[in-house]
Write an enzyme that holds these catalytic residues in place. Sequence first.
Site, PDB file in Angstrom:
ATOM      1  N   CYS A  53      39.850  17.782  48.667  1.00 19.74           N
ATOM      2  CA  CYS A  53      38.774  17.785  49.667  1.00 19.74           C
ATOM      3  C   CYS A  53      37.886  16.554  49.513  1.00 19.74           C
ATOM      4  O   CYS A  53      37.248  16.116  50.462  1.00 19.74           O
ATOM      5  CB  CYS A  53      37.948  19.056  49.551  1.00 19.74           C
ATOM      6  N   GLU A 102      33.105  26.256  51.575  1.00 20.61           N
ATOM      7  CA  GLU A 102      33.407  24.927  51.021  1.00 20.61           C
ATOM      8  C   GLU A 102      34.585  24.382  51.815  1.00 20.61           C
ATOM      9  O   GLU A 102      35.718  24.828  51.641  1.00 20.61           O
ATOM     10  CB  GLU A 102      33.772  25.045  49.535  1.00 20.61           C
TER      11      GLU A 102
HETATM   12  P1  NAD Z   1      43.297  26.633  54.939  1.00 19.74           P
HETATM   13  O1  NAD Z   1      41.996  26.680  55.639  1.00 19.74           O
HETATM   14  O2  NAD Z   1      44.523  26.525  55.767  1.00 19.74           O
HETATM   15  O3  NAD Z   1      43.497  27.920  54.034  1.00 19.74           O
HETATM   16  C1  NAD Z   1      42.495  28.369  53.137  1.00 19.74           C
HETATM   17  C2  NAD Z   1      42.604  29.864  53.013  1.00 19.74           C
HETATM   18  O4  NAD Z   1      42.369  30.450  54.278  1.00 19.74           O
HETATM   19  C3  NAD Z   1      43.960  30.351  52.535  1.00 19.74           C
HETATM   20  O5  NAD Z   1      43.770  31.404  51.607  1.00 19.74           O
HETATM   21  C4  NAD Z   1      44.606  30.847  53.795  1.00 19.74           C
HETATM   22  O6  NAD Z   1      45.507  31.880  53.588  1.00 19.74           O
HETATM   23  C5  NAD Z   1      43.424  31.340  54.608  1.00 19.74           C
HETATM   24  N1  NAD Z   1      43.674  31.295  56.043  1.00 19.74           N
HETATM   25  C6  NAD Z   1      44.452  30.407  56.728  1.00 19.74           C
HETATM   26  N2  NAD Z   1      44.411  30.684  58.045  1.00 19.74           N
HETATM   27  C7  NAD Z   1      43.593  31.743  58.208  1.00 19.74           C
HETATM   28  C8  NAD Z   1      43.131  32.481  59.330  1.00 19.74           C
HETATM   29  N3  NAD Z   1      43.520  32.185  60.560  1.00 19.74           N
HETATM   30  N4  NAD Z   1      42.286  33.499  59.122  1.00 19.74           N
HETATM   31  C9  NAD Z   1      41.877  33.801  57.875  1.00 19.74           C
HETATM   32  N5  NAD Z   1      42.276  33.150  56.770  1.00 19.74           N
HETATM   33  C10 NAD Z   1      43.128  32.129  56.923  1.00 19.74           C
HETATM   34  O7  NAD Z   1      43.208  25.431  53.902  1.00 19.74           O
HETATM   35  P2  NAD Z   1      44.318  24.885  52.921  1.00 19.74           P
HETATM   36  O8  NAD Z   1      45.352  24.133  53.680  1.00 19.74           O
HETATM   37  O9  NAD Z   1      44.773  25.962  52.005  1.00 19.74           O
HETATM   38  O10 NAD Z   1      43.442  23.876  52.048  1.00 19.74           O
HETATM   39  C11 NAD Z   1      43.148  22.577  52.447  1.00 19.74           C
HETATM   40  C12 NAD Z   1      41.775  22.477  53.066  1.00 19.74           C
HETATM   41  O11 NAD Z   1      40.805  22.996  52.169  1.00 19.74           O
HETATM   42  C13 NAD Z   1      41.351  21.041  53.324  1.00 19.74           C
HETATM   43  O12 NAD Z   1      40.678  20.982  54.551  1.00 19.74           O
HETATM   44  C14 NAD Z   1      40.417  20.737  52.176  1.00 19.74           C
HETATM   45  O13 NAD Z   1      39.496  19.713  52.419  1.00 19.74           O
HETATM   46  C15 NAD Z   1      39.743  22.047  52.003  1.00 19.74           C
HETATM   47  N6  NAD Z   1      39.195  22.162  50.653  1.00 19.74           N
HETATM   48  C16 NAD Z   1      37.839  22.174  50.496  1.00 19.74           C
HETATM   49  C17 NAD Z   1      37.293  22.222  49.218  1.00 19.74           C
HETATM   50  C18 NAD Z   1      35.812  22.212  48.984  1.00 19.74           C
HETATM   51  O14 NAD Z   1      35.384  22.602  47.901  1.00 19.74           O
HETATM   52  N7  NAD Z   1      34.998  21.778  49.930  1.00 19.74           N
HETATM   53  C19 NAD Z   1      38.143  22.282  48.122  1.00 19.74           C
HETATM   54  C20 NAD Z   1      39.509  22.275  48.331  1.00 19.74           C
HETATM   55  C21 NAD Z   1      40.032  22.232  49.604  1.00 19.74           C
END
Ligand code: NAD
Length: 490
Positions: A287, A253
């Site tokens: 999101c 997602e």
């Molecule tokens: P992010 O991708 O930075 O982090 C999400 C998760 O991934 C966190 O738990 C983080 O620790 C982990 N992560 C970060 N870097 C990583 C790596 N290199 N390797 C493995 N894991 C890693 O996202 P965020 O800043 O926490 O959230 C915002 C983003 O999430 C936005 O793009 C938003 O649109 C999206 N989002 C999507 C939905 C949906 O349902 N489609 C819902 C909420 C947020």
Amino acid sequence: MTLTRGLIINGQEVPASSGRTTPDTDPWTGTPYAYVAAGTPQDVTRAVDASEAAFADWAALAPTRRRAIFLRAADLLESRTAEAVTLMAGEVGGAAPWAGFNAALAAGILRDAAAAVTQPTGQILATDTPGAYSMQVRVPVGVVAAIAPWNAPLILGIRAVAMPLAMGNAVVLKPSEDAPVACGLFLADILHEAGLPDGVLDVVTNDPADAPDIVATLIGDPRVRMVNFTGSTAVGRRIGVLAAENLKPAVLELGGKNALLVLADADVDYAVNAAAFGSFMNSGQICMSADRVIVHRDIAEEFHGKFAQKIDALPYGDPSDPANAVGPVISAHAARRVATLIQDATAKGARLLAGTGRVEGEAGALLAPVVLAGVTEDMDIHHGEIFGPATVVHVVDGADEAVALANDTPYGLTAGVITEDVAAGIAVARRLRTGIVRVNDQTVADEPQAPFGGVKDSGYGRFGGQAGMDAFTDTRWIAVQAHGHAHYPF
Ligand code: NAD
């Protein structure tokens, strides 16, 4: 005194194997709200050990007993809403209405999971074999890896675990480093208080620098059978590759570049209110936030004037002040990123209809809400997800142009179509390439029983309802020679 929390492994709160902790920063003050354990790959293995050991008994637990745990957890979560509001203000700078919505929807997700537990678990199939029953049954997959973001921490933390658990799986949750408590530890506390057996849900918090190793260890563990990830498209792409290399199914997602289409017959005041909410709820850090408001030329002038006036008057600042509709973004770094997008656009000729694009606030994480017009393809803000308190208005000459512009993005999460003519709205909705479309409403909404998810770079797989039940189970064919013996050719 600053809160300190450990990992949750086999129902116990334990320090990281390295003994290290990592700060969880309050975006409004810039000071640590909490310190949490900086988990290691060894801790991930301990967590999977506990989940794997707990899985079989959990999967075998009577459905009504499982259901009771989710229902109790929903009540407990609601009863702790005031605590959740304080927690979200401190951890992510979330305003009180947003935190209250998070608690209410998270409780709803738990109740939907409770209902899912007692749904039919399979079907009887037609068979040519005399005396046989042929069945298709849903079975839990085993240990599920859940990786969640910070922006709607209660909703997305619970969403990452509720349906997988309801389907009889055990879960190892890696919450966001920006909301390890609201997105992980607080929720695990509630589920355990509600009676979830030890080990069924394990939580590994981490230092941001360790996220790639933690996640690679988790997905690479052969006992982990499935991955669910909510977060950015950039990270989701890596998670998808890791899951594929390990031949594990994934629900991804990811981000959005969502459009709100305002058709020529729209009620302009309603459209202004819808665009304000869709673009600026939670400072645009959803999101589903509307990054683009696509308005028909016939009403564009009136819309621009009223929208700019409304957004300029939106109170913003300290998230703990209930008068403020818009709080800080998640960090000073995120605020600078959004300010840079705005500066790039204005330097290339975009006009600021509202806001300043300047970073403000005690810790440099605040921006007055911004509306930009005259944005063109050479500007960075036209392409990437904004994920902050800024939106762009575009003017078009008809529904065809509006649909083409809305679809002209690699993303495909959600969209809204504002029109007084529902049939016209549905016709436009059918042409939009997104996982979700809302007719005569803005882009942001969620209901636990609805299939939530995107297409294209917004990911694949669905949470919620039947789609969620299917996502977190395997389908097994069971054939039973019930009457008499089968006949073999030799
Ligand atoms: P992010 O991708 O930075 O982090 C999400 C998760 O991934 C966190 O738990 C983080 O620790 C982990 N992560 C970060 N870097 C990583 C790596 N290199 N390797 C493995 N894991 C890693 O996202 P965020 O800043 O926490 O959230 C915002 C983003 O999430 C936005 O793009 C938003 O649109 C999206 N989002 C999507 C939905 C949906 O349902 N489609 C819902 C909420 C947020």
